[in-house]
Design an enzyme around this catalytic site. Structure first.
Site, PDB file in Angstrom:
ATOM      1  N   LYS A 125       0.822  -1.216   0.000  1.00  0.00           N
ATOM      2  CA  LYS A 125       0.000   0.000   0.000  1.00  0.00           C
ATOM      3  C   LYS A 125       0.857   1.268   0.000  1.00  0.00           C
ATOM      4  O   LYS A 125       0.421   2.306  -0.471  1.00  0.00           O
ATOM      5  CB  LYS A 125      -0.963  -0.016   1.175  1.00  0.00           C
TER       6      LYS A 125
HETATM    7  C1  LIG Z   1      -4.647  -4.347   1.119  1.00  0.00           C
HETATM    8  C2  LIG Z   1      -3.990  -5.663   1.151  1.00  0.00           C
HETATM    9  C3  LIG Z   1      -4.426  -6.720   0.329  1.00  0.00           C
HETATM   10  C4  LIG Z   1      -5.624  -6.634  -0.603  1.00  0.00           C
HETATM   11  O1  LIG Z   1      -5.449  -5.714  -1.666  1.00  0.00           O
HETATM   12  P1  LIG Z   1      -6.721  -5.159  -2.473  1.00  0.00           P
HETATM   13  O2  LIG Z   1      -6.202  -4.033  -3.302  1.00  0.00           O
HETATM   14  O3  LIG Z   1      -7.699  -4.699  -1.432  1.00  0.00           O
HETATM   15  O4  LIG Z   1      -7.261  -6.264  -3.309  1.00  0.00           O
HETATM   16  C5  LIG Z   1      -3.734  -7.920   0.398  1.00  0.00           C
HETATM   17  N1  LIG Z   1      -2.686  -8.078   1.226  1.00  0.00           N
HETATM   18  C6  LIG Z   1      -2.225  -7.088   2.018  1.00  0.00           C
HETATM   19  C7  LIG Z   1      -1.069  -7.349   2.928  1.00  0.00           C
HETATM   20  C8  LIG Z   1      -2.859  -5.844   2.022  1.00  0.00           C
HETATM   21  O5  LIG Z   1      -2.420  -4.869   2.832  1.00  0.00           O
END
Ligand SMILES: *Cc1c(COP(=O)(O)O)cnc(C)c1O
Length: 480
Positions: A125
């Site tokens: 993220k």
């Molecule tokens: C946010 C997140 C996801 C999921 O990603 P999306 O974009 O919501 O599909 C998977 N793994 C981790 C560690 C995350 O922080």
């Protein structure tokens, strides 16, 4: 001509990139998309092979953000994608490439892990959120005003947002988290921040209670307007756009010839990460298959197998050891479905009306055929799969992965095509999920140097009942 952003539900008011990134949903309740996806030719793509990540980000993002002067956008990209920011993950490695690929061998031959967790909070993220922070600061400076970001987190989003916004002019973050429910590491990561513009609020309840408070405040339009409330959730177009970049980077790393197909597997929750891959494909990137990996919360796997999208209620949303994928509905999914139905806004409204009334929709046979031809596939991974995958990879290659990335690798192996490279997206580092790593391999994950001893630092957090009025009062008191 400027890229025109339209809503999946029909609103078309000539919105520009800068105007939509500070907003959440469109006024009609839909999600913004460019009216047409910008196109990248094979020649252009080849000319990008030697670019740094920052300059590649500029080339891709200028196609979406054409109302920002190019020299400003380039400066934003260079300020964001530098090794001083993406250096937090692993010890003693070369971070100049920001998102290197770790190629596996033996029974994993042809599979590479696209490393996306080298940023400050050790999860993918950061890749988009750091850019969002720089962009918000730039836009607020240009047009004046301030922004109070209100969010709810079960872990990764909140920390990524706080580390992206800390110290930024004109921005404050009010982040609600469920009191006592995050891991020690996640808590320490967020609550140890001392920046004056970061406010941690631990709500006495579960994540859903925190999320409900954010919704309640957002639905109070007068309050929202008066206090310049904004969000940074995964439907924000600037986040999706920034995520498109690493599919280009990954393809450039994996391919050796123009037009070579590369497949991608993506651990999915809200469908943001993999949506970016779909968009890259629409732009002309030679993406072969896009494989959705889910955990026990398999809303998306079910859809790609059956054409039925059936959201779950709270009682049927499981708490798993890949918690960032524990979702009951996928908030970005509407963008993909809009493309599948040929941007027919009436059809999108009808489908989401079905979701609201019946908790599900079913595509027609003709529409589902388009889904099948779109290159998407899917698979599912359980707690036992996750542990086995982490254990096997560690034993075989001395590579340690986190539980979400393990869900991806498990499904990637099931979908690997002979002769076609498969990149599986890393979503976080194992350090964030110590308990599951210990359960899988009986060892403690390596903690990056920048986080050593973090759990013993002083923490700054305000605990309060799960009550929207209390949160509003707190917020009002802290914005002058
Ligand atoms: C946010 C997140 C996801 C999921 O990603 P999306 O974009 O919501 O599909 C998977 N793994 C981790 C560690 C995350 O922080």
């Amino acid at each position: 001509m400027a890229v025109n952003y339209v809503s999946t539900r029909g609103e078309n008011t000539g919105a520009t990139y800068s105007s939509i990134v500070l907003k959440g949903l469109a006024a009609d309740g839909g999600l913004f998309l460019p009216e047409a996806y910008p196109q990248v030719s094979a020649r252009q793509l080849e000319s990008w092979r030697s670019l740094s990540y920052a300059d590649l980000a500029f080339e891709v993002l200028r196609l979406f953000a054409d109302d920002i002067p190019p020299e400003d956008l380039k400066a934003l990209c260079r300020k964001t994608y530098r090794k001083e920011v993406y250096c937090c993950g692993r010890r003693g490695e070369d971070f100049s490439r920001i998102t290197p690929v770790k190629w596996l061998s033996g029974k994993y031959d042809g599979i590479g892990i696209l490393e996306l967790s080298n940023g400050p909070t050790l999860a993918f993220k950061d890749m988009a959120m750091q850019f969002l922070g720089a962009l918000f600061e730039y836009l607020l400076d240009r047009q004046g005003g301030e922004l109070n970001i209100l969010g709810a987190t079960s872990g990764d989003t909140g920390s990524a947002a706080e580390y992206a916004m800390r110290g930024r002019k004109g921005i404050r973050v009010f982040m609600l988290s469920p009191h006592g429910r995050m891991s020690d590491f996640q808590r320490a990561q967020m609550y140890s921040l001392k920046d004056e513009n970061i406010f941690n609020i631990a709500v006495q309840g579960a994540f859903d209670d925190a999320q409900d408070i954010v919704k309640a405040v957002s639905n109070d339009h007068a309050y929202k307007q008066a206090h310049s409330i904004g969000t940074v959730n995964s439907i924000n177009w600037a986040r999706i756009g920034a995520q498109v970049v690493y599919y280009f980077r990954g393809w450039l790393e994996a391919s050796s010839a123009s037009g070579e197909e590369v497949d991608f597997t993506v651990p999915s929750g809200n469908f943001g990460d993999i949506l970016a891959g779909w968009i890259a494909k629409q732009m002309g990137l030679p993406v072969g298959r896009l494989v959705v990996a889910t955990n026990e919360n398999d809303v998306l796997d079910e859809f790609f197998r059956t054409g039925v999208y059936r959201v779950r209620d709270r009682a049927h949303t499981y708490v798993t050891s890949s918690p960032s994928m524990d979702i009951s509905k996928a908030s970005n999914f509407e963008r993909y479905v809009s493309d599948i139905v040929g941007r027919d806004a009436g059809r999108v409204r009808a489908l989401w009306n079905d979701v609201a009334e019946k908790g599900q929709f079913q595509l027609t046979a003709q529409e589902f055929d388009l889904v099948r031809k779109s290159g998407f596939e899917s698979g599912k991974s359980t707690h036992a799969d996750r542990l086995a995958t982490i254990r096997a990879l560690w034993a075989d290659q001395k590579v340690m992965i986190d539980p979400h990335t393990a869900d991806g690798l498990k499904v990637a192996m099931e979908h690997k095509r002979p002769g076609v490279k498969m990149l599986t997206l890393e979503t976080a580092l194992p350090a964030k999920f110590e308990e599951t790593i210990r359960e899988a391999i009986g060892e403690k994950p390596e903690i990056p140097a920048s986080y050593e001893g973090i759990e013993s630092k002083p923490q700054f957090v305000t605990v309060m009942p799960a009550d929207a009025q209390r949160v509003k009062r707190f917020l009002s008191e802290h914005v002058q």
